[in-house]
Design an enzyme around this catalytic site. Structure first.
Site, PDB file in Angstrom:
ATOM      1  N   GLY A 137       0.719  -1.183   0.153  1.00 33.96           N
ATOM      2  CA  GLY A 137      -0.175  -0.071   0.038  1.00 33.96           C
ATOM      3  C   GLY A 137       0.949   1.303   0.168  1.00 33.96           C
ATOM      4  O   GLY A 137       1.948   1.367  -0.600  1.00 33.96           O
ATOM      5  N   CYS A 138       0.429   2.306   0.808  1.00 30.72           N
ATOM      6  CA  CYS A 138       1.038   3.595   0.866  1.00 30.72           C
ATOM      7  C   CYS A 138       2.614   3.372   1.313  1.00 30.72           C
ATOM      8  O   CYS A 138       3.296   4.285   1.090  1.00 30.72           O
ATOM      9  CB  CYS A 138       0.389   4.615   1.976  1.00 30.72           C
ATOM     10  SG  CYS A 138      -1.245   4.646   1.274  1.00 30.72           S
ATOM     11  N   ALA A 139       2.912   2.243   2.064  1.00 34.45           N
ATOM     12  CA  ALA A 139       4.236   2.016   2.559  1.00 34.45           C
ATOM     13  C   ALA A 139       5.248   1.845   1.329  1.00 34.45           C
ATOM     14  O   ALA A 139       6.383   1.974   1.568  1.00 34.45           O
ATOM     15  CB  ALA A 139       4.395   1.132   3.728  1.00 34.45           C
TER      16      ALA A 139
END
Length: 381
Positions: A137-139
């Site tokens: 995801g955003c990581a």
């Protein structure tokens, strides 16, 4: 030592404002029992504009998973090559100088990965390694930087191209009416980012150390439910408070190099929402201005998932960069709850770039890019 060079960012042409988002919420969910709460949360995101790969009327229709994923593939092939070429130009390299492509995306699926298409269409060498990352995801933006750093540590002469392709609007689910989902409909935007990590030479962030931290027992706080209609974003209300757990992880990593996490010169962190930045500033005893690049990304483009850290870094470059030797941190936050953290210092010495140019291979033939990428040619030297 590896250097993260200037990123290239591309955003789609369709724009939706906060006011339009609020009007749509009122129109589409007039009978929702928690509409006022959802409106207040959307208004407080700090997001003023977002970019979408489709006009809003098409975004709001759900033609089915098959059509949506086909749209993801077409848009990726249309938009990624141009960003890749600009990032390569920023780094002073061509496609044949790249040894590894790291491709991160959580908003569509392709197998083989887009990396295979890019190698065929853009003239990368057949020996180019591929590393697609789909489930961070955003990581994943921070993870891509860290895996590039690891690769260049193992192979000091290598160069890595990072690509982040996030079309969050293609995950819109009109039947998901939980307040968290209504909030996400007003928070996420679409973008493509590209950046090169050079094993030798380059101007940008010289990478010193990286690490990861997962907050135990939080794997369900940010997740996808995979259903017949595609990816359904699941967001726990406890997510905004996770900086209480992740700020100490940033501090601990900095202390491994005897760096003061509260005394660094630049901070490039994932802007998941305004509270993330507010809380991080509180826990690290930092003024709001230290996160100005991340806040600008959130304000102008929304949460663009794995592309956030590259967009914020590009804003630092636009601002003239930092002083040579300035210390900083790059951090991406995402499902897990996971933080991917990088420590680096700014390098801008002429000697570094001169050494890199001297070590570059001879000029090669021009490379033709065909297919749906829309870029006709570029000199690989």
């Amino acid at each position: 030592m590896a250097t993260l060079c200037r990123p290239a960012i591309a955003v789609p042409e369709h724009v939706i404002t906060r006011e339009q988002t609020l009007d749509l919420a009122r129109e589409l969910h007039a009978d929702h029992p928690q509409l006022n709460l959802a409106l207040r949360l959307i208004a407080n995101t700090g997001v003023r504009t977002r970019h979408l790969v489709q006009p809003i009327e098409d975004t709001l229709r759900h033609p089915g998973l098959t059509a949506r994923n086909a749209r993801y593939e077409a848009e990726a092939k249309k938009r990624v090559p141009e960003a890749a070429l600009r990032a390569l130009a920023h780094a002073g390299l061509g496609p044949r100088d790249i040894d590894l492509i790291v491709y991160v995306s959580c908003t569509g699926f392709m197998m083989p990965s887009l990396t295979a298409w890019l190698i065929n269409e853009m003239g990368f060498r057949p020996q180019t390694r591929q590393l697609p990352i789909a489930q961070l995801g955003c990581a994943a933006g921070g993870a891509a930087i860290n895996r590039a750093h690891d690769f260049c540590t193992a192979y000091p002469e290598a160069n890595v191209l990072i690509l982040a392709c996030e079309f969050c609007s293609l995950c819109y689910q009109p039947t998901d009416l939980a307040v968290g989902n209504l909030l996400s409909n007003g928070l996420f935007g679409d973008a493509v980012a590209a950046a090169v990590v050079r094993g030798r030479g380059g101007t940008g962030v010289r990478l010193h150390h990286n690490g990861s931290h997962l907050v135990p027992g939080t794997e369900e706080w940010i997740s996808y439910a995979v259903r017949d209609t595609g990816f359904h974003f699941m967001l726990d209300k406890r997510v905004p408070g996770t900086m209480a757990d992740l700020a100490p992880a940033l501090r601990d990593l900095a202390e491994l190099r005897d760096w003061d996490i509260s005394g660094l010169d630049f901070y490039i962190v994932h802007a998941g929402g305004p509270r993330i930045l507010d809380d991080l500033g509180t826990h690290l005893n930092l003024p709001s201005s230290m996160f100005r690049y991340s806040r600008a990304t959130l304000t102008e483009r929304g949460n663009i998932a794995s592309a956030v850290v590259f967009d914020a870094l590009e804003r630092l470059f636009q601002d003239g960069g930092a002083e040579h030797g300035a210390q900083g941190i790059i951090a991406g936050f995402g499902p897990g709850i996971t933080a991917e953290i990088t420590l680096g210092s700014w390098t801008r010495t002429k000697e570094t770039d001169a050494d890199a140019e001297a070590a570059r291979p001879p000029a090669r033939r021009p490379i033709t890019v065909s297919g749906t990428g829309g870029v006709k040619s570029v000199n690989s030297a």
